[in-house]
Design a protein around this motif. Sequence first.
Motif, PDB file in Angstrom:
ATOM      1  N   MET A   1       0.846  -1.175   0.000  1.00 44.75           N
ATOM      2  CA  MET A   1       0.000   0.000   0.000  1.00 44.75           C
ATOM      3  C   MET A   1       0.893   1.241   0.000  1.00 44.75           C
ATOM      4  O   MET A   1       1.828   1.346   0.781  1.00 44.75           O
ATOM      5  CB  MET A   1      -0.896  -0.004   1.238  1.00 44.75           C
ATOM      6  N   LYS A   2       0.577   2.169  -0.864  1.00 44.74           N
ATOM      7  CA  LYS A   2       1.320   3.421  -0.916  1.00 44.74           C
ATOM      8  C   LYS A   2       0.937   4.288   0.276  1.00 44.74           C
ATOM      9  O   LYS A   2      -0.230   4.375   0.651  1.00 44.74           O
ATOM     10  CB  LYS A   2       1.005   4.184  -2.198  1.00 44.74           C
ATOM     11  N   GLN A   3       1.914   4.925   0.857  1.00 43.70           N
ATOM     12  CA  GLN A   3       1.674   5.815   1.989  1.00 43.70           C
ATOM     13  C   GLN A   3       0.684   6.912   1.619  1.00 43.70           C
ATOM     14  O   GLN A   3      -0.146   7.311   2.429  1.00 43.70           O
ATOM     15  CB  GLN A   3       2.994   6.429   2.476  1.00 43.70           C
ATOM     16  N   ALA A   4       0.724   7.352   0.370  1.00 46.30           N
ATOM     17  CA  ALA A   4      -0.168   8.419  -0.082  1.00 46.30           C
ATOM     18  C   ALA A   4      -1.637   8.006  -0.032  1.00 46.30           C
ATOM     19  O   ALA A   4      -2.520   8.856   0.019  1.00 46.30           O
ATOM     20  CB  ALA A   4       0.202   8.838  -1.505  1.00 46.30           C
ATOM     21  N   HIS A   5      -1.905   6.709  -0.018  1.00 45.52           N
ATOM     22  CA  HIS A   5      -3.282   6.220  -0.016  1.00 45.52           C
ATOM     23  C   HIS A   5      -3.761   5.804   1.367  1.00 45.52           C
ATOM     24  O   HIS A   5      -4.888   5.311   1.513  1.00 45.52           O
ATOM     25  CB  HIS A   5      -3.428   5.029  -0.965  1.00 45.52           C
ATOM     26  N   SER A   6      -2.959   6.013   2.378  1.00 45.80           N
ATOM     27  CA  SER A   6      -3.292   5.507   3.710  1.00 45.80           C
ATOM     28  C   SER A   6      -4.601   6.076   4.254  1.00 45.80           C
ATOM     29  O   SER A   6      -5.361   5.363   4.914  1.00 45.80           O
ATOM     30  CB  SER A   6      -2.150   5.764   4.697  1.00 45.80           C
ATOM     31  N   GLU A   7      -4.900   7.331   3.962  1.00 48.25           N
ATOM     32  CA  GLU A   7      -6.143   7.933   4.466  1.00 48.25           C
ATOM     33  C   GLU A   7      -7.373   7.295   3.804  1.00 48.25           C
ATOM     34  O   GLU A   7      -8.390   7.068   4.458  1.00 48.25           O
ATOM     35  CB  GLU A   7      -6.143   9.450   4.254  1.00 48.25           C
ATOM     36  N   VAL A   8      -7.274   6.986   2.532  1.00 50.38           N
ATOM     37  CA  VAL A   8      -8.376   6.320   1.828  1.00 50.38           C
ATOM     38  C   VAL A   8      -8.612   4.941   2.434  1.00 50.38           C
ATOM     39  O   VAL A   8      -9.755   4.552   2.699  1.00 50.38           O
ATOM     40  CB  VAL A   8      -8.094   6.223   0.313  1.00 50.38           C
ATOM     41  N   TYR A   9      -7.534   4.195   2.659  1.00 49.42           N
ATOM     42  CA  TYR A   9      -7.666   2.868   3.261  1.00 49.42           C
ATOM     43  C   TYR A   9      -8.276   2.952   4.657  1.00 49.42           C
ATOM     44  O   TYR A   9      -9.108   2.128   5.025  1.00 49.42           O
ATOM     45  CB  TYR A   9      -6.315   2.156   3.324  1.00 49.42           C
ATOM     46  N   LYS A  10      -7.864   3.944   5.416  1.00 46.63           N
ATOM     47  CA  LYS A  10      -8.396   4.102   6.770  1.00 46.63           C
ATOM     48  C   LYS A  10      -9.906   4.329   6.729  1.00 46.63           C
ATOM     49  O   LYS A  10     -10.662   3.726   7.499  1.00 46.63           O
ATOM     50  CB  LYS A  10      -7.696   5.272   7.466  1.00 46.63           C
ATOM     51  N   LYS A  11     -10.374   5.182   5.823  1.00 44.77           N
ATOM     52  CA  LYS A  11     -11.811   5.453   5.701  1.00 44.77           C
ATOM     53  C   LYS A  11     -12.557   4.224   5.187  1.00 44.77           C
ATOM     54  O   LYS A  11     -13.656   3.922   5.651  1.00 44.77           O
ATOM     55  CB  LYS A  11     -12.043   6.652   4.779  1.00 44.77           C
ATOM     56  N   LEU A  12     -11.955   3.512   4.254  1.00 40.45           N
ATOM     57  CA  LEU A  12     -12.563   2.296   3.728  1.00 40.45           C
ATOM     58  C   LEU A  12     -12.696   1.251   4.826  1.00 40.45           C
ATOM     59  O   LEU A  12     -13.754   0.633   4.998  1.00 40.45           O
ATOM     60  CB  LEU A  12     -11.732   1.754   2.563  1.00 40.45           C
ATOM     61  N   ARG A  13     -11.647   1.069   5.613  1.00 38.28           N
ATOM     62  CA  ARG A  13     -11.673   0.115   6.728  1.00 38.28           C
ATOM     63  C   ARG A  13     -12.767   0.495   7.730  1.00 38.28           C
ATOM     64  O   ARG A  13     -13.491  -0.367   8.228  1.00 38.28           O
ATOM     65  CB  ARG A  13     -10.314   0.074   7.416  1.00 38.28           C
ATOM     66  N   PHE A  14     -12.882   1.774   8.018  1.00 34.85           N
ATOM     67  CA  PHE A  14     -13.917   2.237   8.942  1.00 34.85           C
ATOM     68  C   PHE A  14     -15.309   1.909   8.397  1.00 34.85           C
ATOM     69  O   PHE A  14     -16.173   1.424   9.129  1.00 34.85           O
ATOM     70  CB  PHE A  14     -13.793   3.747   9.192  1.00 34.85           C
ATOM     71  N   ASN A  15     -15.533   2.180   7.108  1.00 32.48           N
ATOM     72  CA  ASN A  15     -16.849   1.931   6.519  1.00 32.48           C
ATOM     73  C   ASN A  15     -17.204   0.449   6.520  1.00 32.48           C
ATOM     74  O   ASN A  15     -18.357   0.088   6.733  1.00 32.48           O
ATOM     75  CB  ASN A  15     -16.924   2.504   5.105  1.00 32.48           C
ATOM     76  N   ILE A  16     -16.227  -0.401   6.284  1.00 34.26           N
ATOM     77  CA  ILE A  16     -16.477  -1.848   6.339  1.00 34.26           C
ATOM     78  C   ILE A  16     -16.891  -2.230   7.753  1.00 34.26           C
ATOM     79  O   ILE A  16     -17.897  -2.922   7.955  1.00 34.26           O
ATOM     80  CB  ILE A  16     -15.232  -2.638   5.888  1.00 34.26           C
ATOM     81  N   THR A  17     -16.124  -1.780   8.725  1.00 32.70           N
ATOM     82  CA  THR A  17     -16.420  -2.100  10.122  1.00 32.70           C
ATOM     83  C   THR A  17     -17.791  -1.572  10.525  1.00 32.70           C
ATOM     84  O   THR A  17     -18.590  -2.288  11.138  1.00 32.70           O
ATOM     85  CB  THR A  17     -15.345  -1.508  11.053  1.00 32.70           C
ATOM     86  N   TYR A  18     -18.064  -0.328  10.200  1.00 35.20           N
ATOM     87  CA  TYR A  18     -19.330   0.303  10.566  1.00 35.20           C
ATOM     88  C   TYR A  18     -20.516  -0.457   9.952  1.00 35.20           C
ATOM     89  O   TYR A  18     -21.482  -0.770  10.638  1.00 35.20           O
ATOM     90  CB  TYR A  18     -19.332   1.763  10.104  1.00 35.20           C
ATOM     91  N   THR A  19     -20.420  -0.757   8.672  1.00 35.54           N
ATOM     92  CA  THR A  19     -21.515  -1.440   7.986  1.00 35.54           C
ATOM     93  C   THR A  19     -21.737  -2.834   8.581  1.00 35.54           C
ATOM     94  O   THR A  19     -22.877  -3.246   8.812  1.00 35.54           O
ATOM     95  CB  THR A  19     -21.227  -1.538   6.471  1.00 35.54           C
ATOM     96  N   ARG A  20     -20.656  -3.538   8.850  1.00 34.14           N
ATOM     97  CA  ARG A  20     -20.762  -4.872   9.456  1.00 34.14           C
ATOM     98  C   ARG A  20     -21.451  -4.802  10.811  1.00 34.14           C
ATOM     99  O   ARG A  20     -22.375  -5.558  11.104  1.00 34.14           O
ATOM    100  CB  ARG A  20     -19.363  -5.500   9.598  1.00 34.14           C
ATOM    101  N   LYS A  21     -21.021  -3.880  11.640  1.00 36.58           N
ATOM    102  CA  LYS A  21     -21.598  -3.754  12.987  1.00 36.58           C
ATOM    103  C   LYS A  21     -23.064  -3.321  12.939  1.00 36.58           C
ATOM    104  O   LYS A  21     -23.870  -3.790  13.740  1.00 36.58           O
ATOM    105  CB  LYS A  21     -20.789  -2.767  13.823  1.00 36.58           C
TER     106      LYS A  21
END
Length: 77
Positions: A1-21
Amino acid sequence: MKQAHSEVYKKLRFNITYTRKMQGMSQLQLAEKIGISRTHMSNIEAPNGVGGLSLDVLIDIAAALNVPIAKLFDFRD
């Protein structure tokens, strides 16, 4: 993963977790639905995860959660 994309991944991870919960599903249940280990699912959802996320797994997650994949990329603040 490129460091430049870390914020996108963080938001994506949050949305997956939120939707699952919101659907009352555990990490283990989601992992089993898409054929990965609970540990892998945990790593996908980890807010400061270091690895990328394959498109195949992302498509499987969206399907298992019964949401359009675009919903997981909805980063409205």
